[in-house]
Design an enzyme around this catalytic site. Structure first.
Site, PDB file in Angstrom:
ATOM      1  N   VAL A   1      48.161  34.643  19.922  1.00  0.00           N
ATOM      2  CA  VAL A   1      48.467  33.570  21.054  1.00  0.00           C
ATOM      3  C   VAL A   1      47.281  33.137  21.638  1.00  0.00           C
ATOM      4  O   VAL A   1      46.295  33.946  22.074  1.00  0.00           O
ATOM      5  CB  VAL A   1      49.329  34.359  22.143  1.00  0.00           C
ATOM      6  CG1 VAL A   1      50.126  33.308  23.032  1.00  0.00           C
ATOM      7  CG2 VAL A   1      50.484  35.165  21.506  1.00  0.00           C
ATOM      8  N   SER A   2      47.050  31.875  21.729  1.00  0.00           N
ATOM      9  CA  SER A   2      45.963  31.224  22.289  1.00  0.00           C
ATOM     10  C   SER A   2      46.368  30.330  23.446  1.00  0.00           C
ATOM     11  O   SER A   2      47.523  29.709  23.511  1.00  0.00           O
ATOM     12  CB  SER A   2      45.453  30.327  21.245  1.00  0.00           C
ATOM     13  OG  SER A   2      44.316  29.508  21.904  1.00  0.00           O
ATOM     14  N   PRO A   3      45.330  30.556  24.404  1.00  0.00           N
ATOM     15  CA  PRO A   3      45.808  29.519  25.720  1.00  0.00           C
ATOM     16  C   PRO A   3      45.433  28.092  25.439  1.00  0.00           C
ATOM     17  O   PRO A   3      45.455  27.158  26.450  1.00  0.00           O
ATOM     18  CB  PRO A   3      44.798  30.100  26.744  1.00  0.00           C
ATOM     19  CG  PRO A   3      43.610  30.688  26.034  1.00  0.00           C
ATOM     20  CD  PRO A   3      44.069  31.212  24.561  1.00  0.00           C
TER      21      PRO A   3
ATOM     22  N   ASP B   1      39.984  29.990  18.528  1.00  0.00           N
ATOM     23  CA  ASP B   1      39.358  30.137  19.925  1.00  0.00           C
ATOM     24  C   ASP B   1      37.684  30.438  19.986  1.00  0.00           C
ATOM     25  O   ASP B   1      37.078  30.499  20.959  1.00  0.00           O
ATOM     26  CB  ASP B   1      40.078  31.276  20.548  1.00  0.00           C
ATOM     27  CG  ASP B   1      41.664  30.964  20.716  1.00  0.00           C
ATOM     28  OD1 ASP B   1      41.841  29.783  20.775  1.00  0.00           O
ATOM     29  OD2 ASP B   1      42.361  32.074  20.879  1.00  0.00           O
TER      30      ASP B   1
END
Ligand SMILES: *[C@@H]1O[C@H](CO)[C@@H](O)[C@H](O)[C@H]1NC(C)=O
Ligand SMILES: *[C@@H]1O[C@H](CO)[C@@H](O)[C@H](O)[C@H]1NC(C)=O
Ligand SMILES: *[C@@H]1O[C@H](CO)[C@@H](O)[C@H](O)[C@H]1NC(C)=O
Ligand SMILES: *[C@@H]1O[C@H](CO)[C@@H](O)[C@H](O)[C@H]1NC(C)=O
Length: 753
Positions: free
Chosen positions: A330-332, A439
């Protein structure tokens, strides 16, 4: 709120209470109340020269502070003699085995066997913008040049002191639980790997990430006042990129900063949140001032806070913590990943651009401004946390319980369905690990999803360590780039002994995992544990039982992808250390712990414990240069003053001071930078280096190599109009062995209108 009931005052109880040091231990917890303690302590660490933990980029070394890092703790106990556990959330990349070991030693010295490995959980938020060098295995300290004592000590002290604080303020109260979805704070960064999971399984979920946030709200039993909240939600701490050199708690640290400030200033009106107005802490100024007085340095300016709203840390402590969960994929950076050359989306299966992984970079919602992205992703979590906090009605009741075991992941036997028995492998990394992620792309021409390694890299690898035949077979379809589980020189490269742990407060069950589970891996683990608890629990657990994963807890062992995701060998799978059955092993072992909890048994000790490698750590980071200033100047003098006399809100104002290395004194619970406001004829502190609007940057003058501190203030839109100046606090050393000499300096004053 119910008042607590008193227990009979027997001398024995009194003695036990004294021994435990629990101030309120004579009070029982009536009506489903628990004893609750909360604590928080500064763990910012060295703000110069230290490699940051997360991206493994040599050049990314600390050079200042955006906002401070904290350890935030809660303790819950059934009552003064009943079971209890402590949970600590760190603004750090992850937990560290050595940190956990040393914290346990200190807690043992203070409290005997009250807090042990069994009932203490230490979890990392996964910020990639904190000082590194605090983990013990080689692979996690290559880029930090080995172990960094100062980083380590800052973290260990902060954990210890946050627990001491929580322990001291244990008193009766209620815990409320709430759950909701956080909108647009995460995106799956390996969606092609997620698609490898079976379609019928995927069909059961609305998206390829978990959007749920679970929040606990702690309320004082006597006054009915809120004391804090801890929440769990999965999104990476990579809103700040590897180009950043300022210490930052990233989006979760930001959310915590906003939440705690909101509680202090706007508590009653959640609709009128102004997160930019965070006003300097009096306690920090006092802490900073103490050192200056103690060493005969220039005294602090007056730090009275009359007429000024300040963060008070005395008794009205409110702790808001944002904890990590199954964060693996999960990436922001929710806008997605794009090629930096063409602006087009990257290759779906490899996250590269015409074969080059370094060109494929994820974008946060504030793109190209990563500080704005950090704020926005922080705000999204913070806003949901407020909603959940304000609307929390469900009171937890029932047992406090915990189970913990160490496992040797090198060769665990795992029984699959149909009685097939397989094994885990010694730790190893595949080429997709070297490729990094969107990321933070890696180097050396690797791509995510690679299962081939060219001859050149194979030869290089074999110089370090040629993987054993069994290892090569065991790890397939991962091609072994680094057989870290078979590398022991100069000391262990990767962990083999890992802790797993279950904590329980009534219907809430927290699973402490020592790594980053992907979304689907986390779902499988939660479901399996819940099923086991229900089937073995004789009515103690039911469908209402809520299972939460606390990621990156107690130690660190990288990623855990599903068996199917492992086939694609993207970054998360290539970093799943113990082979294709890593997740199956976790599920099997957690099921055993869950069974033990459900049936009230304690598992027999298996005699395993992780090594303490503190005596063999390499420590190659040099101490700071001796500090000096140019002829005719002294520390704290201005090199470059503010550039005009008046500024508009929204503008930046900055000043540069001759300074000493921030490594001389970390000014823990203090501040390197303050914005002061003129009130009458006093300068009142208004913002400090923990504020989102104030930046402390450290560097060396390119030509003279003298230290320089820049204090830069992004004047908030809602700042009060008035006269201000910028102040810097620091310490210098003539030689590495000299005592600190403290100094301070201020810019010219300027108007803000
Ligand atoms: C703590 O806060 C109370 C109430 O705000 C105040 O009266 C008291 O002086 C404070 N104590 C310290 C040590 O700051
Ligand atoms: C990605 O890989 C899968 C097989 O692993 C393949 O079916 C699919 O077509 C690929 N997608 C793209 C866009 O290349
Ligand atoms: C873990 O298992 C491996 C493989 O059996 C063994 O070599 C190693 O000594 C074990 N580690 C510990 C600490 O027992
Ligand atoms: C103000 O300073 C901050 C910190 O250096 C920087 O991120 C931001 O872009 C600056 N803003 C402007 C308008 O220059």
């Amino acid at each position: 709120m119910q008042r607590e009931r008193e227990l009979p005052h027997t001398p024995l109880l009194f003695l036990i209470a004294l021994a435990f040091g629990v101030a309120f231990s004579l009070a029982n917890t009536a009506n489903g109340d628990y004893l609750i303690g909360l604590g928080s302590y500064d763990m910012t660490g060295p703000a110069a020269d230290v490699n940051m933990m997360g991206y493994a980029q040599m050049e990314q070394v600390t050079a200042g502070v955006h906002f401070r890092l904290r350890a935030r703790a809660f303790i819950v106990a059934e009552d003064s003699q009943g079971p209890r556990f402590a949970f600590v959330n760190l603004d750090a990349g992850m937990a560290s085995q050595l940190v956990t070991i040393k914290v346990l030693e200190r807690l043992k010295a203070r409290y005997g066997n009250v807090y042990t490995e069994e009932n203490l959980a230490i979890s990392g938020t996964h910020t990639h913008a904190g000082p590194g060098g605090y983990l013990q295995y080689v692979i996690y300290s290559v880029t930090s040049l080995g172990f960094v004592q100062q980083s380590f000590d800052a973290i260990v002290n902060a954990i210890e002191l946050s627990i001491v604080q929580a322990h001291k303020n244990l008193r009766p109260g209620a815990i409320f639980i709430n759950q909701g979805d956080v909108v647009n704070a995460g995106i799956n960064r390996s969606p092609s790997a997620y698609l490898f999971n079976p379609p019928e399984e995927r069909a059961r979920y609305p998206t390829n990430i978990d959007t749920g946030m679970t929040l606990l709200k702690f309320v004082d039993g006597q006054s009915g006042k809120s004391r804090g909240a801890f929440s769990w939600f999965a999104t990476h701490g990579t809103s700040m990129s590897f180009n950043n050199k300022l210490i930052s708690g990233d989006n979760k640290g930001a959310a915590a900063r906003f939440f705690e400030d909101w509680f202090r200033f706007n508590n009653s009106k959640p609709s009128q949140i102004t997160i930019t107005k965070t006003i300097s802490s009096e306690s920090k100024l006092i802490e900073t001032a103490k050192r200056f007085k103690a060493t005969g340095g220039q005294p602090c300016e007056k730090t009275s806070s009359q007429n000024s709203k300040v963060r008070k840390n005395n008794g009205s402590l409110f702790v808001g913590a944002f904890c990590q969960s199954n964060v693996g994929d999960v990436s922001p950076n929710v806008l997605g990943a794009f090629c930096t050359d063409s602006g087009k989306p990257c290759d779906f299966n490899h996250s590269s651009c015409h074969g080059n992984d370094q060109l494929c970079v994820g974008r946060g919602p504030g793109y190209p401004n990563e500080i704005l992205s950090t704020r926005i992703i922080g705000e999204r979590q913070f806003q949901k946390a407020i909603d959940l906090f304000e609307s929390a009605r469900e009171k937890l009741s029932g047992k406090i319980d915990y189970r913990h075991v160490y496992l040797n992941f090198t060769n665990l036997e795992v029984q699959l369905q149909g009685n097939k028995v397989v094994k885990t492998c010694p730790a190893a990394l595949g080429p997709g690990f070297a490729a990094g992620t969107t990321d933070g792309p890696g180097a050396f021409g690797f791509q995510q999803g690679d299962t081939e390694i060219n001859e050149f890299w194979k030869r290089l690898r074999d110089i370090l360590k040629e993987p054993s035949k069994q290892q090569v077979e065991c790890q397939k379809p991962k091609n072994v780039l680094l057989s870290t589980g078979e590398m022991f020189k100069p000391y262990q490269w990767a962990p083999s002994i890992l802790p797993i742990q279950i904590l329980r407060i009534g219907k809430l069950v927290i699973l402490s995992v020592p790594g980053e589970f992907t979304t689907m891996a986390g779902r499988r683990l939660r479901e399996a544990v819940k099923e086991t608890l229900i089937s073995k629990g004789k009515g103690e657990f039911d469908t209402d039982t809520q299972v939460v994963i606390a990621g990156l807890t107690n130690t660190y062992s990288q990623y855990i992808a599903t068996f199917e995701e492992y086939k694609q060998q993207r970054y998360e799978a290539a970093s799943t250390l113990y082979g294709p059955y890593t997740l199956s092993a976790y599920i099997q072992e957690f099921n055993k712990l869950a069974t033990a909890m459900a049936t009230g048994e304690k598992p027999k000790s298996n005699g395993l414990s992780p090594p303490d490698l503190s005596s063999v750590q390499l420590k190659l980071l040099s101490p700071p240069f001796p500090d000096a200033t140019p002829p005719g100047t002294k520390f704290g003098d201005i090199k470059q003053d503010i550039n005009k006399g008046s500024f508009a809100k929204g503008e930046n104002v900055s000043a540069i001071f001759w300074s000493g290395s921030p490594r001389n004194d970390l000014l823990t619970e203090g501040t390197f930078a303050v914005v002061e406001m003129l009130q009458g004829n006093h300068w009142i502190p208004a913002y400090d280096d923990d504020d989102f609007s104030l930046f402390f940057k450290w560097g060396m003058d390119e030509f003279s190599l003298h230290g320089l501190a820049t204090v830069e203030w992004e004047i908030p839109k809602d700042a009060i109009s008035g006269v201000y100046r910028l102040r810097h606090y620091g310490a210098s050393k003539k030689l590495p062995t000299s005592p600190n000499e403290y100094f301070t300096g201020a810019s010219s004053s300027f108007a803000v209108s």
